[in-house]
Design an enzyme around this catalytic site. Structure first.
Site, PDB file in Angstrom:
ATOM      1  N   CYS A 157       1.132  -0.961   0.226  1.00 42.66           N
ATOM      2  CA  CYS A 157       0.418   0.127  -0.339  1.00 42.66           C
ATOM      3  C   CYS A 157       0.414   1.357   0.163  1.00 42.66           C
ATOM      4  CB  CYS A 157      -1.525   0.121   1.312  1.00 42.66           C
ATOM      5  SG  CYS A 157      -2.180  -0.676   1.085  1.00 42.66           S
TER       6      CYS A 157
HETATM    7  N1  CO8 Z   1     -20.097  -9.915   7.065  1.00 45.76           N
HETATM    8  C1  CO8 Z   1     -20.686 -10.029   8.615  1.00 45.76           C
HETATM    9  N2  CO8 Z   1     -19.656 -10.619   9.026  1.00 45.76           N
HETATM   10  C2  CO8 Z   1     -17.751 -10.126   9.948  1.00 45.76           C
HETATM   11  C3  CO8 Z   1     -17.424  -9.990   8.012  1.00 45.76           C
HETATM   12  C4  CO8 Z   1     -18.482  -9.534   6.999  1.00 45.76           C
HETATM   13  N3  CO8 Z   1     -17.959  -9.044   5.476  1.00 45.76           N
HETATM   14  N4  CO8 Z   1     -16.392  -9.433   8.100  1.00 45.76           N
HETATM   15  C5  CO8 Z   1     -16.023  -9.661   9.420  1.00 45.76           C
HETATM   16  N5  CO8 Z   1     -16.693 -10.196  10.481  1.00 45.76           N
HETATM   17  C6  CO8 Z   1     -16.507 -11.251  11.076  1.00 45.76           C
HETATM   18  C7  CO8 Z   1     -15.328 -11.698  11.645  1.00 45.76           C
HETATM   19  O1  CO8 Z   1     -15.297 -12.458  11.615  1.00 45.76           O
HETATM   20  C8  CO8 Z   1     -15.870 -11.408  13.218  1.00 45.76           C
HETATM   21  O2  CO8 Z   1     -16.973 -12.370  13.897  1.00 45.76           O
HETATM   22  P1  CO8 Z   1     -15.814 -12.727  15.514  1.00 45.76           P
HETATM   23  O3  CO8 Z   1     -16.290 -11.702  15.763  1.00 45.76           O
HETATM   24  O4  CO8 Z   1     -17.187 -14.411  15.405  1.00 45.76           O
HETATM   25  O5  CO8 Z   1     -15.007 -13.050  15.027  1.00 45.76           O
HETATM   26  C9  CO8 Z   1     -16.542 -10.283  13.419  1.00 45.76           C
HETATM   27  O6  CO8 Z   1     -16.775  -9.921  11.964  1.00 45.76           O
HETATM   28  C10 CO8 Z   1     -15.755  -8.865  13.799  1.00 45.76           C
HETATM   29  O7  CO8 Z   1     -14.467  -8.872  12.686  1.00 45.76           O
HETATM   30  P2  CO8 Z   1     -12.732  -8.491  12.555  1.00 45.76           P
HETATM   31  O8  CO8 Z   1     -12.760  -7.946  14.673  1.00 45.76           O
HETATM   32  O9  CO8 Z   1     -12.270  -8.896  11.521  1.00 45.76           O
HETATM   33  O10 CO8 Z   1     -13.303  -6.826  12.514  1.00 45.76           O
HETATM   34  P3  CO8 Z   1     -13.356  -5.404  12.789  1.00 45.76           P
HETATM   35  O11 CO8 Z   1     -13.673  -4.671  13.685  1.00 45.76           O
HETATM   36  O12 CO8 Z   1     -11.400  -5.165  13.067  1.00 45.76           O
HETATM   37  O13 CO8 Z   1     -13.420  -4.935  11.145  1.00 45.76           O
HETATM   38  C11 CO8 Z   1     -11.501  -4.545   9.554  1.00 45.76           C
HETATM   39  C12 CO8 Z   1     -12.387  -6.117  10.381  1.00 45.76           C
HETATM   40  C13 CO8 Z   1     -12.578  -3.610   8.395  1.00 45.76           C
HETATM   41  C14 CO8 Z   1     -10.416  -5.045   8.145  1.00 45.76           C
HETATM   42  C15 CO8 Z   1     -10.526  -3.657  10.273  1.00 45.76           C
HETATM   43  O14 CO8 Z   1      -9.546  -4.329  11.267  1.00 45.76           O
HETATM   44  C16 CO8 Z   1      -9.148  -3.329   9.456  1.00 45.76           C
HETATM   45  O15 CO8 Z   1     -10.266  -2.465   8.843  1.00 45.76           O
HETATM   46  N6  CO8 Z   1      -7.912  -3.041   9.736  1.00 45.76           N
HETATM   47  C17 CO8 Z   1      -7.283  -2.227   8.743  1.00 45.76           C
HETATM   48  C18 CO8 Z   1      -6.889  -3.483   8.298  1.00 45.76           C
HETATM   49  C19 CO8 Z   1      -5.776  -2.574   7.454  1.00 45.76           C
HETATM   50  O16 CO8 Z   1      -5.146  -0.833   6.833  1.00 45.76           O
HETATM   51  N7  CO8 Z   1      -5.223  -3.131   6.297  1.00 45.76           N
HETATM   52  C20 CO8 Z   1      -4.122  -2.810   5.888  1.00 45.76           C
HETATM   53  C21 CO8 Z   1      -3.914  -3.624   4.414  1.00 45.76           C
HETATM   54  S1  CO8 Z   1      -3.848  -3.184   2.293  1.00 45.76           S
HETATM   55  C22 CO8 Z   1      -2.486  -3.141   2.475  1.00 45.76           C
HETATM   56  O17 CO8 Z   1      -1.819  -2.774   2.990  1.00 45.76           O
HETATM   57  C23 CO8 Z   1      -1.974  -5.233   1.861  1.00 45.76           C
HETATM   58  C24 CO8 Z   1      -1.893  -4.042   0.503  1.00 45.76           C
HETATM   59  C25 CO8 Z   1      -1.806  -5.591  -0.381  1.00 45.76           C
HETATM   60  C26 CO8 Z   1      -2.925  -5.048  -1.017  1.00 45.76           C
HETATM   61  C27 CO8 Z   1      -3.948  -6.455  -1.664  1.00 45.76           C
HETATM   62  C28 CO8 Z   1      -4.790  -6.426  -2.310  1.00 45.76           C
HETATM   63  C29 CO8 Z   1      -5.969  -7.608  -2.154  1.00 45.76           C
END
Ligand code: CO8
Length: 374
Positions: A157
């Site tokens: 990213c």
């Molecule tokens: N629908 C319903 N429930 C869901 C979904 C969904 N789509 N997704 C997850 N849940 C569930 C989970 O399974 C979890 O359930 P349980 O509590 O039973 O385990 C619950 O919801 C809560 O999940 P999370 O704890 O994961 O939820 P968060 O509040 O943490 O939100 C996010 C998830 C949005 C992903 C958040 O953690 C986030 O945005 N974090 C930062 C991530 C970030 O900035 N990453 C950078 C990545 S980009 C990068 O650098 C890579 C580059 C490469 C690019 C690749 C392209 C493909």
């Protein structure tokens, strides 16, 4: 200043197809339900894990994302496929990454008041490059009739800010006069749309920035790069194992198990303080107070993350003009995100106003530029 470098233009290619959260959730729901029905006995016996059903409300609440653009929509939404159709091209055809770059290049060059053949440095930075070689950057150089040299680089990213620093260095040391930083991101091809935790995160786009020495610049609008800063810190919390060794591995793995995966909560917790400190040190080195910064064009991964970063840097929540949001419509376009924010939301600033363009992501990697409108 003789070695002063300016951003003289930006361009954006937005793919023609948009997918809403509801559409994405509907297709994964069909796929997961079907899988669970087909594997009911194994799931009951505990030998296979049931697939989780996604929720559109969760996606918007957790991330701020409402929709994303993709290069091809039908394949992504086909419950039996869950990945785009991107037909094979012959060696004689333009590659997809080069193709999406061209309109953005022309838009950026038009802003800069430059012709294609005046470009003498092209750096393609993206979180995945569609082939190892020849470099997509060299293909673009050939296609637009540019001179000089070109290469590809990947810092996930942060590829845009890292390639901007490389361009700034090349301009300052005299090895280039007109540099293009190109960030073509086809994230839909390296995201596993079958995984509920990841299927909503990404979108496709391509951005371009033109950088030149201030002495040479003719653009009506110019942004002086006051300082660049790059930082990396190793982490496995965001990982993609897809690579050239895969076919030689003795335990063959499913290619779609190898692409993007992350521990989202951990990334959130670890990256926010790193970015806050990074920006504070960047501003400190210029003896600038955060209050002097009119706009923060931040990496677009998660709305809460950006609000928290801006709040910690500013000491208060930013208003929507101070830290513009594009992830609601584009989702996380990896390296393109902060540049899209800069491209679409730099209006209203006047000569002398300061801004920070900052990206962060896998590696971990963090990069930022402090810019001043001339
Ligand atoms: N629908 C319903 N429930 C869901 C979904 C969904 N789509 N997704 C997850 N849940 C569930 C989970 O399974 C979890 O359930 P349980 O509590 O039973 O385990 C619950 O919801 C809560 O999940 P999370 O704890 O994961 O939820 P968060 O509040 O943490 O939100 C996010 C998830 C949005 C992903 C958040 O953690 C986030 O945005 N974090 C930062 C991530 C970030 O900035 N990453 C950078 C990545 S980009 C990068 O650098 C890579 C580059 C490469 C690019 C690749 C392209 C493909």
């Amino acid at each position: 200043m003789p070695d002063s470098v300016v951003i003289t233009g930006t361009g954006l290619f937005t793919p023609p197809h948009s997918i809403s959260n509801d559409e994405l959730v509907a297709s994964l729901t069909v796929s997961a339900t079907r899988f669970n029905e087909e594997h009911a006995a194994e799931i009951e016996a505990g030998t296979v894990e049931a697939r989780a059903i996604p929720d559109a409300e969760f996606i918007e609440k957790a991330s701020g994302i409402r929709s994303r653009y993709v290069m091809e929509k039908e394949g992504v939404l086909d419950p039996d496929r869950l990945r785009p159709h991107l037909p094979t091209r012959s060696e004689d055809e333009l590659s997809l990454m080069a193709e999406m770059a061209l309109p953005a290049i022309d838009e950026a060059l038009a802003q800069a008041g430059r012709r294609r053949d005046e470009v003498d440095c092209i750096i393609v930075g993206a979180s995945n490059i569609q082939r190892a070689y020849p470099a997509v950057a060299i293909e673009i150089q050939h296609t637009i009739g540019a001179g000089g040299w070109a290469y590809d680089m990947n810092v996930a990213c942060s590829s845009a800010t890292f390639s901007m620093q490389a361009a700034v260095d090349a301009l300052r040391n005299g090895s280039a006069r007109c540099a293009l930083v190109v960030n073509p991101e086809i994230t839909s091809a390296h995201n596993n749309f079958a995984l509920r935790d990841h299927h909503f995160i990404f979108g496709d786009a391509c951005t371009v920035a033109v950088l030149e020495r201030a002495d040479d610049a003719v653009a009506a609008e110019q942004w002086e790069v006051l300082r660049t800063r790059l930082e990396t810190k190793f982490s496995n919390s965001i990982r993609n194992d897809f690579g050239f060794l895969n076919p030689c591995e003795d335990d063959a793995r499913d290619p779609f198990e190898l692409v993007f995966r992350q521990r989202g909560q951990q990334v959130f917790k670890e990256v926010v303080p790193l970015v806050v400190r990074h920006i504070e040190e960047q501003l400190g080195a210029l003896s600038l107070d955060a209050a002097a910064i009119r706009r923060f064009w931040l990496h677009q991964a998660n709305l809460k993350m950006n609000q928290l970063i801006a709040k910690q840097v500013l000491g208060r929540l930013p208003d929507e003009t101070e830290a513009p949001v594009i992830l609601d419509r584009y989702a996380n376009t990896s390296s393109a995100g902060s540049v899209i924010a800069f491209h679409l939301h730099r209006g209203g600033l006047e000569a002398g106003h300061l801004g920070v363009l900052c990206s962060f992501g896998a590696g971990y990697s963090i990069g930022s530029l402090v810019v001043r409108k001339r």
